[in-house]
Design an enzyme around this catalytic site. Structure first.
Site, mmCIF file in Angstrom:
data_model
loop_
_atom_site.group_PDB
_atom_site.id
_atom_site.type_symbol
_atom_site.label_atom_id
_atom_site.label_comp_id
_atom_site.label_asym_id
_atom_site.label_seq_id
_atom_site.Cartn_x
_atom_site.Cartn_y
_atom_site.Cartn_z
ATOM 1 N N LEU A 121 -23.708 31.076 4.975
ATOM 2 C CA LEU A 121 -22.317 31.530 5.095
ATOM 3 C C LEU A 121 -21.425 30.314 5.264
ATOM 4 O O LEU A 121 -21.627 29.526 6.194
ATOM 5 C CB LEU A 121 -22.141 32.447 6.319
ATOM 6 C CG LEU A 121 -22.735 33.853 6.266
ATOM 7 C CD1 LEU A 121 -22.638 34.508 7.635
ATOM 8 C CD2 LEU A 121 -22.009 34.694 5.220
ATOM 9 N N HIS A 122 -20.440 30.168 4.385
ATOM 10 C CA HIS A 122 -19.519 29.042 4.560
ATOM 11 C C HIS A 122 -18.124 29.296 4.010
ATOM 12 O O HIS A 122 -17.187 28.579 4.350
ATOM 13 C CB HIS A 122 -20.088 27.781 3.905
ATOM 14 C CG HIS A 122 -19.916 27.748 2.411
ATOM 15 N ND1 HIS A 122 -20.711 28.473 1.551
ATOM 16 C CD2 HIS A 122 -19.018 27.096 1.621
ATOM 17 C CE1 HIS A 122 -20.328 28.250 0.311
ATOM 18 N NE2 HIS A 122 -19.302 27.430 0.318
ATOM 19 N N ARG A 123 -17.943 30.295 3.153
ATOM 20 C CA ARG A 123 -16.632 30.473 2.522
ATOM 21 C C ARG A 123 -15.594 30.941 3.545
ATOM 22 O O ARG A 123 -15.872 31.796 4.385
ATOM 23 C CB ARG A 123 -16.717 31.464 1.361
ATOM 24 C CG ARG A 123 -17.516 30.922 0.182
ATOM 25 C CD ARG A 123 -17.244 31.639 -1.102
ATOM 26 N NE ARG A 123 -17.963 31.002 -2.198
ATOM 27 C CZ ARG A 123 -17.485 30.002 -2.933
ATOM 28 N NH1 ARG A 123 -16.274 29.542 -2.689
ATOM 29 N NH2 ARG A 123 -18.197 29.463 -3.893
ATOM 30 N N ARG B 234 -18.634 24.528 9.068
ATOM 31 C CA ARG B 234 -17.456 25.402 9.097
ATOM 32 C C ARG B 234 -17.685 26.633 9.971
ATOM 33 O O ARG B 234 -16.753 27.137 10.604
ATOM 34 C CB ARG B 234 -17.107 25.824 7.667
ATOM 35 C CG ARG B 234 -16.067 26.925 7.579
ATOM 36 C CD ARG B 234 -15.747 27.291 6.152
ATOM 37 N NE ARG B 234 -14.838 26.340 5.569
ATOM 38 C CZ ARG B 234 -13.518 26.369 5.740
ATOM 39 N NH1 ARG B 234 -12.972 27.280 6.511
ATOM 40 N NH2 ARG B 234 -12.753 25.473 5.172
ATOM 41 N N ASP C 79 -23.045 33.387 0.297
ATOM 42 C CA ASP C 79 -21.728 33.400 -0.351
ATOM 43 C C ASP C 79 -21.532 32.138 -1.189
ATOM 44 O O ASP C 79 -20.426 31.812 -1.593
ATOM 45 C CB ASP C 79 -20.602 33.568 0.672
ATOM 46 C CG ASP C 79 -20.598 32.488 1.752
ATOM 47 O OD1 ASP C 79 -21.347 31.505 1.632
ATOM 48 O OD2 ASP C 79 -19.823 32.630 2.721
#
Length: 395
Positions: A208-210, A243, A281
């Site tokens: 998960l990073h967006r 992030r 993602d």
């Protein structure tokens, strides 16, 4: 006297760029080009930077711009102001940019105004989601580019529909898969699964990073709820992107989800290859899981890589928690069969080098806004009142 080798600047700025630029750099050098590797410094954390250079065998950059983080406008401006004098000094025949990060667009803008030929690797990818900064970056970069190097036929179709000339568009395959195939055996020797106490096929992998997923607490809470329900059927490993780290800690993660530090390239490939399912993602992970034949569930409402759904192992689940859970459980029960798109064969870098080195010079080929042969595309103004005003000349 032998001809002077072409000088090609290759730009990388963020972690996904490293895997994409390596096969291009190698192929250009194998054909005798003089290459200059520029690292903008958009990703500068050691876990996102030096480890990947080491794992990939990517040589140290010839120039490091050190731009760091900032807003989209700030970061793009920093890259441009640092890259412009460098480009003037190096005076290349062409510049290669990859992907869709801020460094990609910034260096494309500088190159287009300076005059060298510009090649965009991964041209033509479209998510149709204008709220994604990456979509803006890739569309604008394509508009500036002389060579549009598409990874798949659907990307080339997007470019043709948008009016680009056929001589600009080249379907070359996927450079991410070049790097993946070149490192499969080294990744297979990784002990990361043993370190985590897992056997192949006994866990799921999550990334998960967006911003759309990790910056909104409500969205992230919903995704974590879904992941917790999935983890009841298959334990999950989540390498924590910088992030998302603080936000995950603040919200807390459900049982069955194990947070681990960011993985280097070889360890991450090993984690993907051994996973029963991957939930992500990331666009690159959609591609790599397709090449590896591993079931993938994409936690987004859209994808700029639809070929991974049509001809790969990827399933688009969106971000609604109930739908994510239902999709993942269905994939666990009935995994999609392995399929790999055409030209994802490990030789995209070679095709790209051939296009660039055999494509001519900036002075000898059409530029991005030149009309196709046989067309002038000059508008005919039906009434003098509709014509644009003539420029006023200084006297």
């Amino acid at each position: 006297m032998s001809p002077t080798p072409q000088r090609i600047v290759c730009v990388a700025g963020a972690r996904p760029n490293y895997m994409k630029i390596k096969p291009v750099l190698d192929a250009l050098e194998a054909r005798g080009a003089e290459t200059v590797l520029v690292h903008t410094g958009q990703h500068y954390d050691p876990a996102m930077n030096e480890v990947f250079f080491q794992d990939l065998g990517l040589r140290p950059p010839d120039h490091f711009l050190g731009v760091g983080s900032g807003s989209h406008a700030t970061q793009t401006a920093r890259v441009m102001t640092a890259f412009e004098p460098l480009l003037d000094t190096v005076a290349p025949d062409a510049v290669v940019v990859v992907g869709d990060v801020n460094s990609t667009l910034a260096c494309a803008l500088v190159t287009a105004k300076a005059g060298p030929l510009l090649a965009h690797v991964e041209a033509g990818l479209r998510s149709r989601d204008w709220s994604m900064p990456e979509e803006v970056n890739r569309v604008a970069t394509d508009r500036l580019s002389d060579y549009l190097l598409a990874p798949s036929p659907d990307a080339a179709g997007n470019l043709r529909a948008e009016g680009y000339r056929d001589d600009q568009i080249h379907v070359v395959g996927n450079v991410m898969i070049d790097t993946l195939f070149a490192n499969r055996e080294r990744a297979a020797a990784s002990d990361v699964l043993a370190r985590l106490g897992h056997e192949p096929g006994t866990y799921g992998l999550v990334t998960l990073h967006r911003p759309a997923n990790v910056d909104d607490p409500e969205v992230l809470t919903g995704l974590l709820k879904a992941l917790g329900e999935i983890a009841a059927h298959c334990p999950l490993v989540l390498p924590v992107h910088p992030r998302a780290a603080g936000k995950l800690t603040a919200l807390g993660v459900p049982g069955g989800i194990r947070l681990v530090p960011p993985a280097g390239y070889l360890d991450f490939v090993a984690l993907q290859a051994g996973a029963r399912i991957v939930l992500t993602d990331s666009g690159g992970v959609q591609e790599e899981t397709t090449a590896l034949g591993v079931p993938c569930v994409t936690l987004r409402d859209n994808t700029e890589r639809p070929i991974t759904v049509e001809e790969g192992t990827n399933v688009l689940a969106g971000r609604d928690p109930d739908r994510v859970t239902a999709t993942a459980l269905r994939v666990l029960a009935d995994p999609p069969p392995p399929r790999r798109p055409e030209l994802w064969d490990g030789r995209a870098g070679e095709r790209i080098a051939r296009v660039i080195l055999e494509g001519g010079t900036a002075a000898g080929r059409p530029r991005p806004t030149d009309a196709p042969p046989g067309r002038t595309d000059r508008p005919e103004w039906p009434d003098h009142e509709d014509r644009p005003p003539r420029p006023v000349r200084d006297r």
